[in-house]
Design a protein around this motif. Sequence first.
Motif, PDB file in Angstrom:
ATOM      1  N   ILE A 186      16.401 -47.553 -16.634  1.00 18.39           N
ATOM      2  CA  ILE A 186      17.272 -46.477 -17.129  1.00 18.39           C
ATOM      3  C   ILE A 186      16.538 -45.153 -17.069  1.00 18.39           C
ATOM      4  CG2 ILE A 186      18.435 -45.565 -19.176  1.00 18.39           C
ATOM      5  CD1 ILE A 186      19.047 -48.468 -19.958  1.00 18.39           C
ATOM      6  N   GLY A 187      15.288 -45.147 -17.547  1.00 15.63           N
ATOM      7  CA  GLY A 187      14.515 -43.914 -17.555  1.00 15.63           C
ATOM      8  C   GLY A 187      14.292 -43.345 -16.172  1.00 15.63           C
ATOM      9  N   ARG A 188      14.048 -44.213 -15.200  1.00 13.39           N
ATOM     10  CA  ARG A 188      13.821 -43.742 -13.824  1.00 13.39           C
ATOM     11  C   ARG A 188      15.048 -43.041 -13.279  1.00 13.39           C
ATOM     12  NH1 ARG A 188      12.713 -48.065  -9.849  1.00 13.39           N
ATOM     13  NH2 ARG A 188      12.234 -46.317  -8.469  1.00 13.39           N
ATOM     14  N   LEU A 189      16.234 -43.511 -13.619  1.00 13.04           N
ATOM     15  CA  LEU A 189      17.459 -42.944 -13.065  1.00 13.04           C
ATOM     16  C   LEU A 189      17.841 -41.619 -13.707  1.00 13.04           C
ATOM     17  CD1 LEU A 189      19.507 -46.229 -12.708  1.00 13.04           C
ATOM     18  CD2 LEU A 189      18.984 -44.656 -10.839  1.00 13.04           C
ATOM     19  N   ILE A 190      17.565 -41.449 -14.983  1.00 10.47           N
ATOM     20  CA  ILE A 190      18.020 -40.235 -15.665  1.00 10.47           C
ATOM     21  C   ILE A 190      16.922 -39.211 -15.861  1.00 10.47           C
ATOM     22  CG2 ILE A 190      19.870 -41.473 -16.841  1.00 10.47           C
ATOM     23  CD1 ILE A 190      18.192 -41.512 -19.350  1.00 10.47           C
ATOM     24  N   ARG A 191      15.692 -39.564 -15.549  1.00  9.34           N
ATOM     25  CA  ARG A 191      14.583 -38.634 -15.753  1.00  9.34           C
ATOM     26  C   ARG A 191      14.291 -37.911 -14.451  1.00  9.34           C
ATOM     27  NH1 ARG A 191      10.997 -42.095 -17.351  1.00  9.34           N
ATOM     28  NH2 ARG A 191      11.815 -42.157 -19.480  1.00  9.34           N
ATOM     29  N   GLN A 192      14.336 -36.589 -14.463  1.00  9.09           N
ATOM     30  CA  GLN A 192      14.013 -35.800 -13.284  1.00  9.09           C
ATOM     31  C   GLN A 192      13.465 -34.449 -13.716  1.00  9.09           C
ATOM     32  OE1 GLN A 192      17.337 -34.255 -10.937  1.00  9.09           O
ATOM     33  NE2 GLN A 192      18.782 -34.853 -12.522  1.00  9.09           N
ATOM     34  N   GLU A 193      12.923 -33.719 -12.742  1.00  6.92           N
ATOM     35  CA  GLU A 193      12.364 -32.407 -13.036  1.00  6.92           C
ATOM     36  C   GLU A 193      13.480 -31.417 -13.397  1.00  6.92           C
ATOM     37  OE1 GLU A 193      10.133 -31.238  -9.652  1.00  6.92           O
ATOM     38  OE2 GLU A 193       8.714 -32.901  -9.771  1.00  6.92           O
ATOM     39  N   MET A 194      13.111 -30.375 -14.124  1.00  6.31           N
ATOM     40  CA  MET A 194      14.060 -29.323 -14.472  1.00  6.31           C
ATOM     41  C   MET A 194      14.583 -28.665 -13.201  1.00  6.31           C
ATOM     42  SD  MET A 194      14.510 -29.179 -17.753  1.00  6.31           S
ATOM     43  CE  MET A 194      15.190 -27.528 -17.964  1.00  6.31           C
ATOM     44  N   ARG A 195      15.882 -28.321 -13.224  1.00  2.19           N
ATOM     45  CA  ARG A 195      16.500 -27.704 -12.064  1.00  2.19           C
ATOM     46  C   ARG A 195      17.015 -26.327 -12.442  1.00  2.19           C
ATOM     47  NH1 ARG A 195      19.273 -32.712  -8.798  1.00  2.19           N
ATOM     48  NH2 ARG A 195      19.861 -31.003  -7.401  1.00  2.19           N
ATOM     49  N   ASP A 196      16.917 -25.385 -11.494  1.00  2.00           N
ATOM     50  CA  ASP A 196      17.358 -24.002 -11.709  1.00  2.00           C
ATOM     51  C   ASP A 196      18.847 -23.943 -11.383  1.00  2.00           C
ATOM     52  OD1 ASP A 196      17.624 -21.310 -12.027  1.00  2.00           O
ATOM     53  OD2 ASP A 196      16.324 -20.745 -10.346  1.00  2.00           O
ATOM     54  N   MET A 197      19.663 -24.237 -12.391  1.00  3.63           N
ATOM     55  CA  MET A 197      21.079 -24.465 -12.160  1.00  3.63           C
ATOM     56  C   MET A 197      21.915 -23.727 -13.203  1.00  3.63           C
ATOM     57  SD  MET A 197      22.873 -28.259 -12.073  1.00  3.63           S
ATOM     58  CE  MET A 197      21.897 -28.858 -10.703  1.00  3.63           C
ATOM     59  N   ASP A 198      22.975 -23.082 -12.757  1.00  2.00           N
ATOM     60  CA  ASP A 198      23.989 -22.524 -13.656  1.00  2.00           C
ATOM     61  C   ASP A 198      25.185 -23.458 -13.589  1.00  2.00           C
ATOM     62  OD1 ASP A 198      22.395 -20.294 -14.173  1.00  2.00           O
ATOM     63  OD2 ASP A 198      23.273 -19.141 -12.522  1.00  2.00           O
ATOM     64  N   ALA A 199      25.359 -24.265 -14.639  1.00  2.00           N
ATOM     65  CA  ALA A 199      26.392 -25.294 -14.601  1.00  2.00           C
ATOM     66  C   ALA A 199      27.125 -25.350 -15.921  1.00  2.00           C
ATOM     67  CB  ALA A 199      25.767 -26.661 -14.293  1.00  2.00           C
ATOM     68  N   ARG A 200      28.444 -25.529 -15.829  1.00  2.00           N
ATOM     69  CA  ARG A 200      29.246 -25.744 -17.027  1.00  2.00           C
ATOM     70  C   ARG A 200      29.217 -27.224 -17.392  1.00  2.00           C
ATOM     71  NH1 ARG A 200      34.926 -23.546 -15.432  1.00  2.00           N
ATOM     72  NH2 ARG A 200      34.260 -24.317 -13.384  1.00  2.00           N
ATOM     73  N   GLY A 201      29.887 -27.545 -18.468  1.00  2.00           N
ATOM     74  CA  GLY A 201      29.895 -28.936 -18.907  1.00  2.00           C
ATOM     75  C   GLY A 201      28.809 -29.189 -19.938  1.00  2.00           C
ATOM     76  N   VAL A 202      28.957 -30.282 -20.638  1.00  2.00           N
ATOM     77  CA  VAL A 202      28.041 -30.616 -21.723  1.00  2.00           C
ATOM     78  C   VAL A 202      26.876 -31.440 -21.179  1.00  2.00           C
ATOM     79  CG1 VAL A 202      27.803 -31.783 -23.946  1.00  2.00           C
ATOM     80  CG2 VAL A 202      29.946 -30.621 -23.371  1.00  2.00           C
ATOM     81  N   PRO A 203      25.644 -30.925 -21.268  1.00  2.00           N
ATOM     82  CA  PRO A 203      24.508 -31.728 -20.801  1.00  2.00           C
ATOM     83  C   PRO A 203      24.173 -32.831 -21.792  1.00  2.00           C
ATOM     84  CG  PRO A 203      23.721 -29.671 -21.750  1.00  2.00           C
ATOM     85  CD  PRO A 203      25.230 -29.601 -21.761  1.00  2.00           C
ATOM     86  N   SER A 204      23.625 -33.913 -21.275  1.00  2.00           N
ATOM     87  CA  SER A 204      23.158 -34.981 -22.149  1.00  2.00           C
ATOM     88  C   SER A 204      21.919 -34.522 -22.903  1.00  2.00           C
ATOM     89  CB  SER A 204      22.833 -36.238 -21.332  1.00  2.00           C
ATOM     90  OG  SER A 204      23.978 -36.724 -20.683  1.00  2.00           O
ATOM     91  N   LYS A 205      21.688 -35.159 -24.032  1.00  2.00           N
ATOM     92  CA  LYS A 205      20.498 -34.882 -24.828  1.00  2.00           C
ATOM     93  C   LYS A 205      19.666 -36.154 -24.881  1.00  2.00           C
ATOM     94  CE  LYS A 205      22.810 -31.382 -27.641  1.00  2.00           C
ATOM     95  NZ  LYS A 205      23.212 -30.949 -29.011  1.00  2.00           N
ATOM     96  N   PRO A 206      18.677 -36.268 -23.977  1.00  2.00           N
ATOM     97  CA  PRO A 206      17.891 -37.509 -23.914  1.00  2.00           C
ATOM     98  C   PRO A 206      17.212 -37.810 -25.245  1.00  2.00           C
ATOM     99  CG  PRO A 206      17.481 -36.123 -21.996  1.00  2.00           C
ATOM    100  CD  PRO A 206      18.268 -35.281 -22.960  1.00  2.00           C
ATOM    101  N   SER A 207      17.193 -39.084 -25.596  1.00  2.00           N
ATOM    102  CA  SER A 207      16.563 -39.536 -26.826  1.00  2.00           C
ATOM    103  C   SER A 207      15.680 -40.733 -26.522  1.00  2.00           C
ATOM    104  CB  SER A 207      17.632 -39.952 -27.855  1.00  2.00           C
ATOM    105  OG  SER A 207      18.531 -38.905 -28.130  1.00  2.00           O
ATOM    106  N   PRO A 208      14.624 -40.943 -27.306  1.00  2.00           N
ATOM    107  CA  PRO A 208      13.846 -42.179 -27.147  1.00  2.00           C
ATOM    108  C   PRO A 208      14.756 -43.386 -27.368  1.00  2.00           C
ATOM    109  CG  PRO A 208      12.711 -40.619 -28.580  1.00  2.00           C
ATOM    110  CD  PRO A 208      14.085 -40.069 -28.363  1.00  2.00           C
ATOM    111  N   MET A 209      14.582 -44.422 -26.565  1.00  2.16           N
ATOM    112  CA  MET A 209      15.467 -45.588 -26.624  1.00  2.16           C
ATOM    113  C   MET A 209      14.708 -46.832 -27.073  1.00  2.16           C
ATOM    114  SD  MET A 209      17.681 -45.101 -23.110  1.00  2.16           S
ATOM    115  CE  MET A 209      16.188 -45.054 -22.102  1.00  2.16           C
ATOM    116  N   ALA A 210      15.475 -47.785 -27.551  1.00  6.69           N
ATOM    117  CA  ALA A 210      14.930 -49.103 -27.890  1.00  6.69           C
ATOM    118  C   ALA A 210      16.004 -50.140 -27.655  1.00  6.69           C
ATOM    119  CB  ALA A 210      14.455 -49.142 -29.340  1.00  6.69           C
ATOM    120  N   ASN A 211      15.586 -51.373 -27.495  1.00  2.06           N
ATOM    121  CA  ASN A 211      16.496 -52.500 -27.439  1.00  2.06           C
ATOM    122  C   ASN A 211      16.596 -53.144 -28.812  1.00  2.06           C
ATOM    123  OD1 ASN A 211      17.550 -52.957 -24.727  1.00  2.06           O
ATOM    124  ND2 ASN A 211      15.429 -53.340 -24.092  1.00  2.06           N
TER     125      ASN A 211
END
Length: 322
Positions: free
Chosen positions: A165-190
Amino acid sequence: MTYYPSSPSPVFISLGRDPALNFALEESLFASAIPEGGILLLYENNPAVVVGRSQNPWRECRTGLAERMGIPLLRRLSGGGTVVHGPGNVNYSIITAHPPNPKENLERIIRTLSGLGIEALTSGRHDLTVRTDIIRKVGGSAFRRTSQASMHHGTLLVNADLNGIGRLIRQEMRDMDARGVPSKPSPMANLSDIHPGLTAEEIIRILTAEWGGGSKPQFIDPLNFTGDSVFDQALLRLKSREWNFGKTPAFTERFSGLCGSGGCREDTLEFGIKKGMIDEAPREAGFLKGVDYHGDDVLRAAGENPPKWIENLAARIDGDPV
């Protein structure tokens, strides 16, 4: 399609693992005649990246990695943030004919988990959390409402692949002007971190007991809904690029330091994206207008032996490290 459940609060368990089929099934149940006590749908999906209704996939995940791994990206009708589905991640949908009551729904889940010795809490964003070394997220929620029905659906991480999961959603910051609600990553556990050996099957069993009032769950195959107009239309939409990528709100992205064999460009290139395609491009990249905003499409448009900076651009569009 109308259903005649055997209990006032039926529990349906999907036998399918295809995420598009299960989401179409969810929509078909949402459009059905809903009993007084509501419906609970439970299912596990094969791996998929699922973005919220108005989110930007390129900001949320590594689209190129997902494509290379054969993991589809799907856009929900509901809001909320991006999640990664897969084995060990239980999905629930609570469908009622009245407005959603996330507080009550989550309290029932918390009460169910307490029977396993798991002390879960809710956050202000209707997440479910547990305390390990720190507060970690074990489930999220999203909502949909019409004049006839409402739905609270969410996920429970039981023994999911958190590194994947982390590999798919983790990426470098991008210089982007975008609408919409961004996700707020949180530490995860099972949940299995708290209750070793816990399985998705066990979570499904105890949720069924909590919601079903002693009635047996009804196992259903999503493919049996083929021919239902709501199901068929939803499936067609969920499998289309026009929905999953093309419904992204228009945005602008800038790239600096695009590098090739001859060094790095000193300028910044800006691209305007509409309906998931390049709508505006700088002169050097004018041939990319009208091209889908994916690395492979950019490389194909550049022809054989593209400049190295184009290869760098394609990788960065896909969210790949360079």
